[in-house]
Design a protein around this motif. Structure first.
Motif, PDB file in Angstrom:
ATOM      1  N   UNK A  31       0.925  -1.352  -0.229  1.00 38.67           N
ATOM      2  CA  UNK A  31      -0.151   0.232   0.109  1.00 38.67           C
ATOM      3  C   UNK A  31       1.743   1.875   0.378  1.00 38.67           C
ATOM      4  N   UNK A  32       1.757   1.294   0.501  1.00 35.49           N
ATOM      5  CA  UNK A  32       2.646   1.891   1.032  1.00 35.49           C
ATOM      6  C   UNK A  32       3.615   2.665  -0.252  1.00 35.49           C
ATOM      7  N   UNK A  33       3.958   1.410  -1.114  1.00 34.36           N
ATOM      8  CA  UNK A  33       4.680   1.716  -2.271  1.00 34.36           C
ATOM      9  C   UNK A  33       3.426   1.987  -3.064  1.00 34.36           C
ATOM     10  N   UNK A  34       2.372   1.678  -3.766  1.00 35.00           N
ATOM     11  CA  UNK A  34       1.216   2.638  -4.764  1.00 35.00           C
ATOM     12  C   UNK A  34       0.980   1.224  -5.101  1.00 35.00           C
ATOM     13  N   UNK A  35       1.251   0.020  -4.834  1.00 32.89           N
ATOM     14  CA  UNK A  35       0.695  -1.808  -5.581  1.00 32.89           C
ATOM     15  C   UNK A  35      -0.581  -1.346  -5.565  1.00 32.89           C
ATOM     16  N   UNK A  36      -1.040  -0.996  -3.894  1.00 34.65           N
ATOM     17  CA  UNK A  36      -2.622  -0.874  -3.920  1.00 34.65           C
ATOM     18  C   UNK A  36      -2.975   0.598  -3.422  1.00 34.65           C
ATOM     19  N   UNK A  37      -3.808   1.007  -3.986  1.00 30.92           N
ATOM     20  CA  UNK A  37      -3.990   2.539  -3.870  1.00 30.92           C
ATOM     21  C   UNK A  37      -5.657   2.600  -4.064  1.00 30.92           C
ATOM     22  N   UNK A  38      -5.339   3.865  -2.549  1.00 31.28           N
ATOM     23  CA  UNK A  38      -6.438   4.453  -1.769  1.00 31.28           C
ATOM     24  C   UNK A  38      -7.773   4.077  -2.981  1.00 31.28           C
ATOM     25  N   UNK A  39      -8.905   3.707  -2.319  1.00 35.16           N
ATOM     26  CA  UNK A  39     -10.179   3.002  -3.258  1.00 35.16           C
ATOM     27  C   UNK A  39      -9.826   2.661  -3.517  1.00 35.16           C
ATOM     28  N   UNK A  40      -9.034   1.401  -3.957  1.00 41.59           N
ATOM     29  CA  UNK A  40      -9.081   0.209  -4.192  1.00 41.59           C
ATOM     30  C   UNK A  40      -9.251  -1.242  -3.966  1.00 41.59           C
ATOM     31  N   UNK A  41      -9.886  -1.861  -4.194  1.00 39.53           N
ATOM     32  CA  UNK A  41     -10.572  -3.542  -3.344  1.00 39.53           C
ATOM     33  C   UNK A  41      -9.965  -4.433  -3.418  1.00 39.53           C
ATOM     34  N   UNK A  42      -9.881  -4.807  -2.418  1.00 38.06           N
ATOM     35  CA  UNK A  42      -8.764  -6.694  -2.608  1.00 38.06           C
ATOM     36  C   UNK A  42      -9.900  -7.398  -2.609  1.00 38.06           C
ATOM     37  N   UNK A  43      -8.617  -8.469  -3.603  1.00 35.12           N
ATOM     38  CA  UNK A  43      -9.401  -9.938  -3.544  1.00 35.12           C
ATOM     39  C   UNK A  43     -10.207 -10.126  -2.206  1.00 35.12           C
ATOM     40  N   UNK A  44     -10.881 -11.176  -2.544  1.00 37.86           N
ATOM     41  CA  UNK A  44     -11.319 -11.966  -1.760  1.00 37.86           C
ATOM     42  C   UNK A  44     -10.859 -12.788  -0.915  1.00 37.86           C
ATOM     43  N   UNK A  45     -10.591 -12.672   1.064  1.00 39.65           N
ATOM     44  CA  UNK A  45      -9.689 -12.802   1.563  1.00 39.65           C
ATOM     45  C   UNK A  45      -9.449 -14.131   0.873  1.00 39.65           C
ATOM     46  N   UNK A  46     -10.514 -15.385   0.199  1.00 39.74           N
ATOM     47  CA  UNK A  46      -9.896 -16.523  -0.399  1.00 39.74           C
ATOM     48  C   UNK A  46      -8.791 -16.788  -1.009  1.00 39.74           C
ATOM     49  N   UNK A  47      -8.881 -15.564  -1.769  1.00 38.98           N
ATOM     50  CA  UNK A  47      -8.233 -15.440  -3.465  1.00 38.98           C
ATOM     51  C   UNK A  47      -6.522 -15.102  -2.584  1.00 38.98           C
ATOM     52  N   UNK A  48      -6.618 -13.762  -1.722  1.00 40.48           N
ATOM     53  CA  UNK A  48      -5.555 -13.865  -0.947  1.00 40.48           C
ATOM     54  C   UNK A  48      -4.881 -14.473  -0.528  1.00 40.48           C
ATOM     55  N   UNK A  49      -5.542 -15.762   0.655  1.00 49.57           N
ATOM     56  CA  UNK A  49      -4.631 -16.889   1.426  1.00 49.57           C
ATOM     57  C   UNK A  49      -4.006 -17.123  -0.059  1.00 49.57           C
ATOM     58  N   UNK A  50      -4.721 -17.543  -1.331  1.00 52.06           N
ATOM     59  CA  UNK A  50      -3.948 -18.205  -2.426  1.00 52.06           C
ATOM     60  C   UNK A  50      -3.123 -17.961  -2.493  1.00 52.06           C
ATOM     61  N   UNK A  51      -2.774 -16.574  -2.783  1.00 53.65           N
ATOM     62  CA  UNK A  51      -1.432 -15.985  -3.312  1.00 53.65           C
ATOM     63  C   UNK A  51      -0.693 -15.679  -1.931  1.00 53.65           C
ATOM     64  N   UNK A  53       0.344 -18.014   0.167  1.00 52.59           N
ATOM     65  CA  UNK A  53       0.406 -19.224   0.167  1.00 52.59           C
ATOM     66  C   UNK A  53       0.174 -19.284   1.811  1.00 52.59           C
ATOM     67  N   UNK A  54      -1.073 -18.747   2.551  1.00 48.39           N
ATOM     68  CA  UNK A  54      -1.495 -19.231   4.181  1.00 48.39           C
ATOM     69  C   UNK A  54      -2.522 -19.505   3.895  1.00 48.39           C
ATOM     70  N   UNK A  55      -3.371 -19.871   5.179  1.00 50.31           N
ATOM     71  CA  UNK A  55      -4.119 -19.925   5.583  1.00 50.31           C
ATOM     72  C   UNK A  55      -5.296 -19.024   5.321  1.00 50.31           C
ATOM     73  N   UNK A  56      -6.533 -19.051   5.750  1.00 51.78           N
ATOM     74  CA  UNK A  56      -7.262 -17.896   5.822  1.00 51.78           C
ATOM     75  C   UNK A  56      -7.790 -17.484   7.310  1.00 51.78           C
ATOM     76  N   UNK A  57      -7.612 -18.503   8.214  1.00 49.25           N
ATOM     77  CA  UNK A  57      -7.410 -17.635   9.255  1.00 49.25           C
ATOM     78  C   UNK A  57      -6.314 -16.376   9.371  1.00 49.25           C
ATOM     79  N   UNK A  58      -4.992 -16.693   8.645  1.00 50.27           N
ATOM     80  CA  UNK A  58      -4.353 -15.713   9.162  1.00 50.27           C
ATOM     81  C   UNK A  58      -4.393 -14.455   8.370  1.00 50.27           C
ATOM     82  N   UNK A  59      -5.146 -14.922   7.372  1.00 47.46           N
ATOM     83  CA  UNK A  59      -4.981 -13.645   5.976  1.00 47.46           C
ATOM     84  C   UNK A  59      -6.562 -12.537   6.800  1.00 47.46           C
TER      85      UNK A  59
END
Length: 243
Positions: A31-51, A53-59
């Motif tokens: 976020x600080x680098x600008x890879x993800x910008x204010x106003x943008x929506x994160x992918x679903x928790x399941x997708x983030x966890x897969x990317x 490489x962690x469990x959904x509870x950790x995500x």
């Protein structure tokens, strides 16, 4: 608007530290680098966890940590959005009043207990306890560490110092204020430069204790507490000038 501009290759597999803390640190950096910008929506928790490489509870925990820093907001039913590329600064009331106590009261108690604890620890610390302090310092200097993980190590360090005194009553007294110390540290850690100042203070304090330098340990404990007060005062002065 959903975030774009990076794919699975941009996420580092998490192997060190507590999983959620490492993921939170990576999210904050993105976020600080600008890879993800204010106003943008994160992918679903399941997708983030897969990317990641962690469990959904950790995500889920990592998102909560970053949300606490003021960089994310969860809109139930819609998703998680980036709201700022900077961590939120604590409010004025957060720096002056804490639960049923004032912040000066907390610092007065710390000034009464911690210098004596440091001097006693310098006299009585064992080789194993010294090694434990070194381990905590090594973990805390990792730049990938989230603020939440740093504060936990901060509390662990101060508890270890008191345990090294071999004074059970002093340890009980310190444990009684530890919840206040822990919560308040979460607030002040967001001040500019506070984390670096805190770590430098910890290094000086532990060097004196491990070296059995009793007077230096007391002085380092006093300096460490006063350094926090200076950072808070400096932040309040800047707010007053802007106001």
């Amino acid at each position: 608007m959903e975030m774009t501009g990076f794919g699975p290759g941009d996420f580092e597999p998490v192997r060190r530290l507590k999983v959620a803390d490492s993921v939170a640190a990576q999210l904050e950096q993105m976020i600080t680098r600008g890879d993800i910008r204010p106003g943008e929506k994160l992918p679903p928790e399941r997708v983030l966890a897969e990317r990641f490489g962690v469990g959904r509870s950790s995500m889920r925990e990592a998102i909560r940590v970053v949300e606490t820093s003021g960089m994310l907001r969860t809109d139930h039913g819609r998703g998680v959005f980036v709201v700022s590329d900077k961590k939120a600064m604590p409010k004025l009331s957060d720096l002056l009043v804490f639960d049923d106590f004032t912040v000066p009261e907390l610092f007065e108690v710390r000034m009464s207990l911690e210098p004596d604890a440091a001097s006693l620890a310098a006299r009585r610390i064992t080789a194993q306890e010294a090694a434990d302090l070194q381990r905590i310092l090594t973990e805390a200097e990792n730049p990938q560490l989230s603020d939440d993980a740093f504060v936990k190590l901060d509390a662990e360090l101060h508890r270890a110092i008191v345990a090294a005194t071999k004074n059970r009553l002093l340890l009980k007294l310190m444990e009684s204020i530890e919840p206040l110390f822990f919560k308040y540290s979460h607030r002040v850690i967001k001040l500019p430069g506070r984390r670096a100042h805190a770590h430098a203070g910890h290094v000086a304090l532990c060097k004196a204790i491990i070296g059995h330098r009793v007077r230096d340990a007391r002085s380092a404990a006093l300096s460490h507490i006063r350094d926090v007060e200076r950072d808070i005062a400096g932040h309040l002065d800047q707010r007053a000038e802007r106001g």
